[in-house]
Design a protein around this motif. Sequence first.
Motif, mmCIF file in Angstrom:
data_model
loop_
_atom_site.group_PDB
_atom_site.id
_atom_site.type_symbol
_atom_site.label_atom_id
_atom_site.label_comp_id
_atom_site.label_asym_id
_atom_site.label_seq_id
_atom_site.Cartn_x
_atom_site.Cartn_y
_atom_site.Cartn_z
ATOM 1 N N VAL A 1 7.723 -3.632 5.146
ATOM 2 C CA VAL A 1 6.869 -3.905 3.994
ATOM 3 C C VAL A 1 5.552 -4.531 4.449
ATOM 4 C CG1 VAL A 1 6.683 -5.166 1.810
ATOM 5 C CG2 VAL A 1 8.844 -4.092 2.444
ATOM 6 N N GLY A 2 5.631 -5.448 5.391
ATOM 7 C CA GLY A 2 4.424 -6.093 5.894
ATOM 8 C C GLY A 2 3.421 -5.111 6.456
ATOM 9 N N ARG A 3 3.912 -4.044 7.061
ATOM 10 C CA ARG A 3 3.027 -3.012 7.607
ATOM 11 C C ARG A 3 2.111 -2.463 6.523
ATOM 12 N NH1 ARG A 3 2.516 0.849 11.546
ATOM 13 N NH2 ARG A 3 2.008 2.945 10.850
ATOM 14 N N LEU A 4 2.626 -2.336 5.320
ATOM 15 C CA LEU A 4 1.846 -1.753 4.227
ATOM 16 C C LEU A 4 0.744 -2.690 3.731
ATOM 17 C CD1 LEU A 4 4.747 -0.057 2.276
ATOM 18 C CD2 LEU A 4 3.100 1.016 3.830
ATOM 19 N N ALA A 5 0.869 -3.980 4.003
ATOM 20 C CA ALA A 5 -0.156 -4.936 3.582
ATOM 21 C C ALA A 5 -1.465 -4.723 4.331
ATOM 22 C CB ALA A 5 0.343 -6.360 3.785
ATOM 23 N N MET A 6 -1.427 -3.989 5.415
ATOM 24 C CA MET A 6 -2.633 -3.694 6.180
ATOM 25 C C MET A 6 -3.218 -2.326 5.818
ATOM 26 S SD MET A 6 -2.974 -6.436 7.781
ATOM 27 C CE MET A 6 -4.373 -5.976 8.759
ATOM 28 N N ASP A 7 -2.610 -1.660 4.873
ATOM 29 C CA ASP A 7 -3.033 -0.317 4.479
ATOM 30 C C ASP A 7 -3.969 -0.425 3.273
ATOM 31 O OD1 ASP A 7 -3.081 2.398 3.469
ATOM 32 O OD2 ASP A 7 -1.271 2.746 4.665
ATOM 33 N N TYR A 8 -5.206 -0.047 3.448
ATOM 34 C CA TYR A 8 -6.230 -0.164 2.404
ATOM 35 C C TYR A 8 -5.782 0.488 1.098
ATOM 36 C CZ TYR A 8 -10.598 0.390 -0.127
ATOM 37 O OH TYR A 8 -11.558 0.365 -1.099
ATOM 38 N N ASP A 9 -5.218 1.692 1.175
ATOM 39 C CA ASP A 9 -4.807 2.407 -0.038
ATOM 40 C C ASP A 9 -3.732 1.657 -0.812
ATOM 41 O OD1 ASP A 9 -6.568 4.564 0.388
ATOM 42 O OD2 ASP A 9 -5.122 5.560 1.703
ATOM 43 N N VAL A 10 -2.898 0.930 -0.126
ATOM 44 C CA VAL A 10 -1.840 0.152 -0.779
ATOM 45 C C VAL A 10 -2.431 -1.109 -1.399
ATOM 46 C CG1 VAL A 10 0.286 -1.166 -0.408
ATOM 47 C CG2 VAL A 10 -0.008 1.060 0.694
ATOM 48 N N VAL A 11 -3.205 -1.830 -0.645
ATOM 49 C CA VAL A 11 -3.760 -3.098 -1.111
ATOM 50 C C VAL A 11 -4.699 -2.898 -2.303
ATOM 51 C CG1 VAL A 11 -5.206 -5.060 -0.429
ATOM 52 C CG2 VAL A 11 -3.474 -4.189 1.130
ATOM 53 N N GLU A 12 -5.415 -1.798 -2.334
ATOM 54 C CA GLU A 12 -6.367 -1.541 -3.414
ATOM 55 C C GLU A 12 -5.718 -0.983 -4.679
ATOM 56 O OE1 GLU A 12 -9.700 -2.331 -3.600
ATOM 57 O OE2 GLU A 12 -9.113 -3.485 -1.839
ATOM 58 N N ASN A 13 -4.443 -0.619 -4.595
ATOM 59 C CA ASN A 13 -3.750 -0.042 -5.735
ATOM 60 C C ASN A 13 -2.721 -1.051 -6.260
ATOM 61 O OD1 ASN A 13 -1.843 1.350 -7.365
ATOM 62 N ND2 ASN A 13 -2.327 3.279 -6.365
ATOM 63 N N PRO A 14 -2.989 -1.675 -7.406
ATOM 64 C CA PRO A 14 -2.059 -2.699 -7.909
ATOM 65 C C PRO A 14 -0.619 -2.200 -8.043
ATOM 66 C CG PRO A 14 -4.081 -2.698 -9.199
ATOM 67 C CD PRO A 14 -4.147 -1.503 -8.287
ATOM 68 N N ARG A 15 -0.444 -0.960 -8.387
ATOM 69 C CA ARG A 15 0.908 -0.400 -8.540
ATOM 70 C C ARG A 15 1.638 -0.350 -7.199
ATOM 71 N NH1 ARG A 15 2.293 5.741 -9.928
ATOM 72 N NH2 ARG A 15 4.516 5.504 -10.247
ATOM 73 N N LEU A 16 0.934 0.009 -6.149
ATOM 74 C CA LEU A 16 1.550 0.077 -4.826
ATOM 75 C C LEU A 16 1.694 -1.305 -4.198
ATOM 76 C CD1 LEU A 16 -0.205 3.225 -3.328
ATOM 77 C CD2 LEU A 16 2.129 3.050 -4.210
ATOM 78 N N ARG A 17 0.756 -2.194 -4.515
ATOM 79 C CA ARG A 17 0.766 -3.535 -3.939
ATOM 80 C C ARG A 17 1.812 -4.441 -4.589
ATOM 81 N NH1 ARG A 17 -4.184 -5.228 -5.190
ATOM 82 N NH2 ARG A 17 -3.390 -6.572 -6.836
ATOM 83 N N ALA A 18 2.211 -4.159 -5.800
ATOM 84 C CA ALA A 18 3.112 -5.039 -6.556
ATOM 85 C C ALA A 18 4.406 -5.384 -5.810
ATOM 86 C CB ALA A 18 3.417 -4.445 -7.925
ATOM 87 N N PRO A 19 5.112 -4.436 -5.187
ATOM 88 C CA PRO A 19 6.337 -4.824 -4.473
ATOM 89 C C PRO A 19 6.061 -5.759 -3.288
ATOM 90 C CG PRO A 19 6.291 -2.449 -4.837
ATOM 91 C CD PRO A 19 4.948 -2.978 -5.222
ATOM 92 N N LEU A 20 4.889 -5.619 -2.658
ATOM 93 C CA LEU A 20 4.525 -6.521 -1.565
ATOM 94 C C LEU A 20 4.299 -7.921 -2.102
ATOM 95 C CD1 LEU A 20 3.735 -3.596 -0.560
ATOM 96 C CD2 LEU A 20 2.048 -4.718 0.839
ATOM 97 N N ASP A 21 3.531 -8.008 -3.197
ATOM 98 C CA ASP A 21 3.259 -9.305 -3.814
ATOM 99 C C ASP A 21 4.561 -9.992 -4.231
ATOM 100 O OD1 ASP A 21 0.550 -8.785 -3.517
ATOM 101 O OD2 ASP A 21 0.259 -8.202 -5.612
ATOM 102 N N GLU A 22 5.458 -9.215 -4.812
ATOM 103 C CA GLU A 22 6.735 -9.779 -5.257
ATOM 104 C C GLU A 22 7.546 -10.304 -4.078
ATOM 105 O OE1 GLU A 22 10.923 -8.441 -7.345
ATOM 106 O OE2 GLU A 22 9.178 -7.165 -7.630
ATOM 107 N N LEU A 23 7.672 -9.501 -3.032
ATOM 108 C CA LEU A 23 8.452 -9.915 -1.863
ATOM 109 C C LEU A 23 7.866 -11.165 -1.223
ATOM 110 C CD1 LEU A 23 10.543 -9.572 0.450
ATOM 111 C CD2 LEU A 23 8.869 -8.064 1.556
ATOM 112 N N PHE A 24 6.585 -11.147 -0.920
ATOM 113 C CA PHE A 24 6.000 -12.266 -0.192
ATOM 114 C C PHE A 24 5.907 -13.519 -1.057
ATOM 115 C CE2 PHE A 24 4.210 -8.688 2.414
ATOM 116 C CZ PHE A 24 5.116 -8.855 3.436
ATOM 117 N N GLY A 25 5.688 -13.360 -2.358
ATOM 118 C CA GLY A 25 5.718 -14.513 -3.261
ATOM 119 C C GLY A 25 7.098 -15.126 -3.316
ATOM 120 N N TRP A 26 8.107 -14.277 -3.432
ATOM 121 C CA TRP A 26 9.495 -14.760 -3.456
ATOM 122 C C TRP A 26 9.825 -15.476 -2.147
ATOM 123 C CZ3 TRP A 26 13.497 -13.592 -0.133
ATOM 124 C CH2 TRP A 26 14.766 -14.078 -0.501
ATOM 125 N N LEU A 27 9.436 -14.899 -1.022
ATOM 126 C CA LEU A 27 9.758 -15.473 0.282
ATOM 127 C C LEU A 27 9.104 -16.848 0.447
ATOM 128 C CD1 LEU A 27 11.157 -15.106 3.011
ATOM 129 C CD2 LEU A 27 9.074 -13.947 3.816
#
Length: 188
Positions: free
Chosen positions: A95-121
Motif C-alpha cells: 500500500v505504501g508503494r502507491l503513496a508515491m504514485d501521482y495518479d493515486v495521490v491526486e485521486n481522492p477515490r484511489l487515495r482513500a484506502p491509503l489514508d484510512e490505513l495510515f490514519g488507523w496505524l
Amino acid sequence: MATPERLIEATRELLWERGYAGTSPKAILQRSGVGVGSMYHHFDGKAGLARAATERSAQELMDAAEAHFSGPGPATRRIASYLLRERDVLRGCPVGRLAMDYDVVENPRLRAPLDELFGWLRTRLADLVAEGRSAGEIDARLDPQAVGATLAAVVQGAYVTARSAESTEPFEAAVRGALQLIGYEEEC
C-alpha cells in the motif's frame, strides 16, 4: 476462484510490482486470465478495480498489524512484535508503494484506502504508546500521537531505504532505533 477475486488478486500483485501507472488493464487481464468484458462487468474500469485491490491490501495489513497490537503482554512488547514481524522488506509495502504514485495521490477515490490505513496505524500505535506511558513502560515525556506517527513513518521510510540499498539492513537498523525510542529492551 471467482472472476472478481481473480481480477482483484491480479491487480493487487501488479500494483505492488509496478504501481498504478505501470499497471495496465491489459496486464490485469493477462495476469488474471479473465476477458475484458468480465472486468467491466464487475468493476468500473482500472480505477474501480485498483480501489478494490487497494482496499483488500489495506485491510489485510490492518488485520495483520492488529494481531500484534492486541496480543499478550505489555504495550512495548506488542509494538515490538509489530515492528519485528516478518515482512518482504525488499519488495516494500503493497500500500505504501502507491503513496508515491501521482495518479493515486491526486485521486481522492484511489487515495482513500491509503489514508484510512495510515490514519488507523498512527492512531493504533499512539494508543499503544499512551498505554505504555500509563503503565510506566514508556517515558512519560513522550507525546503518544507524535511517537505513533514516528513509528508508522519509520516502517514506511525503512522500506524505501532498504529497497534503495537492496539490503534489509537499513530496515533492521530503523526498527532497532524505533525500539530504542520506546525503551523496549528485548527479553532474554
